[in-house]
Design a protein around this motif. Structure first.
Motif, PDB file in Angstrom:
ATOM      1  N   LEU A   1       4.293   8.960  10.548  1.00  0.00           N
ATOM      2  CA  LEU A   1       5.151   7.923   9.666  1.00  0.00           C
ATOM      3  C   LEU A   1       6.023   7.590  10.693  1.00  0.00           C
ATOM      4  O   LEU A   1       6.442   6.492  10.795  1.00  0.00           O
TER       5      LEU A   1
ATOM      6  N   TRP B   1       7.362   3.606   6.445  1.00  0.00           N
ATOM      7  CA  TRP B   1       6.666   3.130   5.579  1.00  0.00           C
ATOM      8  C   TRP B   1       6.456   1.288   5.784  1.00  0.00           C
ATOM      9  O   TRP B   1       5.413   0.766   5.867  1.00  0.00           O
ATOM     10  N   HIS B   2       7.834   0.660   6.194  1.00  0.00           N
ATOM     11  CA  HIS B   2       7.736  -0.722   6.440  1.00  0.00           C
ATOM     12  C   HIS B   2       6.943  -1.066   7.665  1.00  0.00           C
ATOM     13  O   HIS B   2       6.193  -1.803   7.922  1.00  0.00           O
TER      14      HIS B   2
ATOM     15  N   GLN C   1       3.420  -0.938   7.038  1.00  0.00           N
ATOM     16  CA  GLN C   1       2.768  -2.199   6.220  1.00  0.00           C
ATOM     17  C   GLN C   1       2.805  -3.083   7.282  1.00  0.00           C
ATOM     18  O   GLN C   1       1.801  -3.980   7.199  1.00  0.00           O
TER      19      GLN C   1
ATOM     20  N   THR D   1      -1.720  -1.041   1.221  1.00  0.00           N
ATOM     21  CA  THR D   1      -0.588  -0.460   0.764  1.00  0.00           C
ATOM     22  C   THR D   1      -0.245  -0.807  -0.431  1.00  0.00           C
ATOM     23  O   THR D   1       0.799  -0.406  -0.879  1.00  0.00           O
TER      24      THR D   1
ATOM     25  N   PHE E   1       1.175  11.520  -0.890  1.00  0.00           N
ATOM     26  CA  PHE E   1       1.891  11.137   0.162  1.00  0.00           C
ATOM     27  C   PHE E   1       1.841  12.262   1.402  1.00  0.00           C
ATOM     28  O   PHE E   1       1.924  11.946   2.480  1.00  0.00           O
TER      29      PHE E   1
ATOM     30  N   VAL F   1      -1.378   9.112   2.873  1.00  0.00           N
ATOM     31  CA  VAL F   1      -0.445   8.348   3.629  1.00  0.00           C
ATOM     32  C   VAL F   1      -0.999   8.676   5.241  1.00  0.00           C
ATOM     33  O   VAL F   1      -1.202   7.780   5.810  1.00  0.00           O
TER      34      VAL F   1
ATOM     35  N   PHE G   1       4.408   1.226  -6.047  1.00  0.00           N
ATOM     36  CA  PHE G   1       3.249   1.077  -5.146  1.00  0.00           C
ATOM     37  C   PHE G   1       2.548  -0.015  -5.854  1.00  0.00           C
ATOM     38  O   PHE G   1       1.146   0.122  -5.563  1.00  0.00           O
TER      39      PHE G   1
END
Lengths: 578, 69
Positions: A203, A209-210, A213, A233, A302, A306, A577
């Protein structure tokens, strides 16, 4: 092969320490194994949190870890449907509505519940099918492990197979179900701790996360299927039509197929899972077991999905040097996603921990299968049909303990044979997974009706199981997923209907099987007479069982409170989500 | 039955924690080793994390032993 990597001394040291603890737990439990009940039922003495973590860990086998990370890359966050809608509601249902009957009936296994509630033939059918499938499943996971060790670590296939079987055999032979359960708890922690560095590093690599995306948007919108940029996502947003999401299933197919039939069929009737809750020390602990397990379960995406999504970004970023190995047909092997991520991010040291986590997940799956097999074999097959109990309780106890131990050895040996079978016929894995889903879905209908409708009869249940299986087989024979190249995938009778993807076909097979089984059981129950008296059915059927009184305990320790918390948490995750 | 599983879990993670913290400490200048992990000394951090987990488990085991003579 480019997927291989070398481990250093520190990685091997981590692995050796782990196995020392695994075997040590088995050894420490040896002196408590005085009778069959201690060996096969863990003496019904487990605290709820131990049983709850074991409950989740048995299911967190390596095929699950590898498969779900691969699915993360293939389907994105849509994979969480296998958890949030496809597991949690069924686990809550099992805990609140079904556990009181499984535990309260004093049945020692799911087949035995069927015998108490229905009749001998229903139990026999289920026990034999379960025993055979469990051993084959254990063999398949051993085969997958040995292949992995060969390709990734360069270990000898036969040696890895025998060695891992020997370790599982040693600790389940020594400490029985208790040993399997305690080790599953240990495995749960090592899996989480071993995979956590991958989640954090992957990550961080894509900017959180942003950042994930943002990097996904151009990749996803350039796919030939014209998906929306945020398809990977989100979870429910693009399930309005089957074509808009990579799963190829609409929301009602997900809801009914995955959320209801498949998940209830698996979580509420699979003895492998239910056995963990049955080992709990009290009815309350047994009810809390699936609920406590549900909390880590909803966060596992997660940990394993992920990183799989990040892998899609890595594979499309040339500078990262990330690619999946290809099979003979030139298709990427998605199951290897987690391995390639380990290789991408982990230096010696934590790498050993990550590889150990994978090994641990293989063993927890296998030990779970073996410990469920030996219970069903000893109680539901051997004790019922080969050597019934005598008047001498002490000698019976010793005898069934001995049989349980022998069944453990037998189970492991047959698993090894099944592993070699799997290595000879590549399709056998697909084939067996198809058969499993055909057997589980009708079973849920029959057990559900048994628990909540006192009129359901033995003849009806037996016929219902067979009819459900038959319909599943027919549905599979008449339909096929688009682009299927082998008859194992379906369409071996005729090509009546084509599903866009295999998953859609599986969902609908299960839906047909479950509803047929329910209809046949209801109709035949009305046509046959109930041979069991109300007194015999006490504790087995809802209306004939005294209500569990939770008034005496404070509200915050009640199972229903815990269930509401679990459902609230999963709803929040789903909305976050969406 | 018999054993408190918190003790083996605690012991194992304490050992892992000590091992990886030490390994991380001695390899802290090895840039090539930590290139895959984005320059982060992941052994050191994981080691510390596991040490905390291990000690926590052992502490919990001690508490439950005291409350149940």
């Amino acid at each position: 092969m480019n997927s291989g990597f070398l481990l250093s001394w520190i990685d091997y040291l981590v692995m050796i320490i782990y196995f020392a603890f695994v075997l040590g737990i088995g050894w420490a439990l040896k002196r408590y194994m005085k009778d069959a009940s201690a060996f096969l039922e863990a003496g019904r003495s487990m605290p709820a949190w131990v049983a709850g973590l074991a409950f989740i860990s048995t299911n967190l086998g390596a095929l699950e870890v590898m498969g779900m990370t691969g699915s993360g890359m293939k389907y994105g966050m849509l994979t969480t449907h296998f958890y949030w809608i496809g597991a949690i509601p069924a686990m809550v249902f099992l805990a609140i509505f079904m556990m009181p009957f499984y535990y309260g009936s004093k049945a020692r296994s799911v087949p035995e519940y069927l015998k108490l509630r229905y009749d001998e033939k229903t139990r026999g059918l289920n026990a034999i099918l379960f025993a055979v499938m469990t051993i084959l499943a254990s063999g398949i996971s051993m085969y997958a492990l040995a292949i992995l060790m060969e390709k990734v670590l360069g270990w000898n296939f036969h040696l890895s197979l025998i060695l891992s079987a020997a370790i599982v055999l040693a600790y389940t032979y020594l400490g029985g179900l208790s040993s399997a359960i305690y080790n599953e708890v240990l495995q749960f922690f090592i899996i989480v701790v071993g995979l956590l560095p991958i989640v954090i590093l992957s990550l961080k690599d894509v900017g959180g996360w942003h950042g994930l995306q943002q990097s996904l948007a151009p990749i996803v919108s350039h796919m030939p299927q014209h998906y929306a940029p945020d398809t990977w996502t989100t979870t429910w947003k693009y399930t309005g039509t089957a074509k808009a999401n990579p799963l190829g299933v609409e929301w009602y197919g997900i809801f009914a197929g995955l959320g209801f039939v498949l998940s209830f069929g698996y979580w509420c009737t699979n003895f492998l899972i239910v056995q963990r809750a049955m080992s709990a020390k009290s009815t309350t602990a047994a009810r809390n077991t699936p609920l406590i397990g549900a909390i880590p379960k909803m966060f596992i995406p997660f940990l394993i999905i992920v990183p799989g999504i990040v892998a899609l970004v890595l594979a499309n970023t040339p500078g990262k040097g990330f690619s999946l190995p290809l099979n003979e047909a030139g298709q990427p092997i998605y199951d290897y996603t987690i391995i390639m991520l380990l290789k991408q991010y982990l230096p010696a040291g934590v790498l050993g921990l990550g590889v150990t986590a994978l090994l641990a997940s293989f063993m927890s799956g296998m030990a779970g299968n073996v410990s469920a097999f030996n219970t069903v074999w000893t109680y539901d097959i051997y004790q019922s049909y080969i050597r019934p109990t005598t008047k001498d309780k002490v000698s019976d106890d010793n005898h069934y303990l001995f049989v349980g131990r022998m069944a453990t050895i037998f189970g492991v040996v047959v698993s090894i044979a099944a592993a070699y079978l799997a290595s000879m016929f590549g399709n056998i894995m697909d084939f067996l997974q198809t058969i499993f889903s055909m057997v589980n879905a009708p079973l849920f209908a029959v057990i559900f009706l048994g628990m909540f409708w006192k009129r359901a009869t033995g003849h009806a249940a037996f016929t219902g199981l067979l009819a459900g299986f038959f319909i599943a087989l027919m549905h599979h024979g008449l339909t096929f997923p688009e682009g299927a190249d082998t008859l194992v995938k379906g369409g071996w009778i005729a090509h009546l209907h084509a599903y866009p993807v295999e998953m859609a076909q599986n969902f609908w097979t299960a839906i047909f099987a479950c509803s047929t089984s329910a209809i046949v059981t209801v109709v035949l129950s009305l046509l046959t007479t109930q041979k069991k008296s109300d007194d015999e059915l006490k504790g087995l059927v809802y209306v004939l069982t005294p209500k569990l009184n939770e008034e005496s305990v404070p509200w915050y320790t009640r199972s229903t409170t815990l269930a509401i918390i679990v459902l609230a948490l999963v709803s929040i995750l789903t909305i976050l989500f969406w | 039955m018999g054993i408190d599983i918190k003790i083996p879990i605690g012991l194992m993670f304490t050992i892992f924690g000590l091992l990886l913290t030490a390994y991380g400490f001695f390899t802290r200048l090895d840039d090539a080793l930590y290139k895959p992990s984005l320059g982060i000394n992941i052994n050191l951090w994981s080691g510390i994390g596991m040490l905390v987990l291990g000690i926590l488990m052992l502490a919990l085991a001690m508490i439950s032993k005291k409350s149940k003579p």
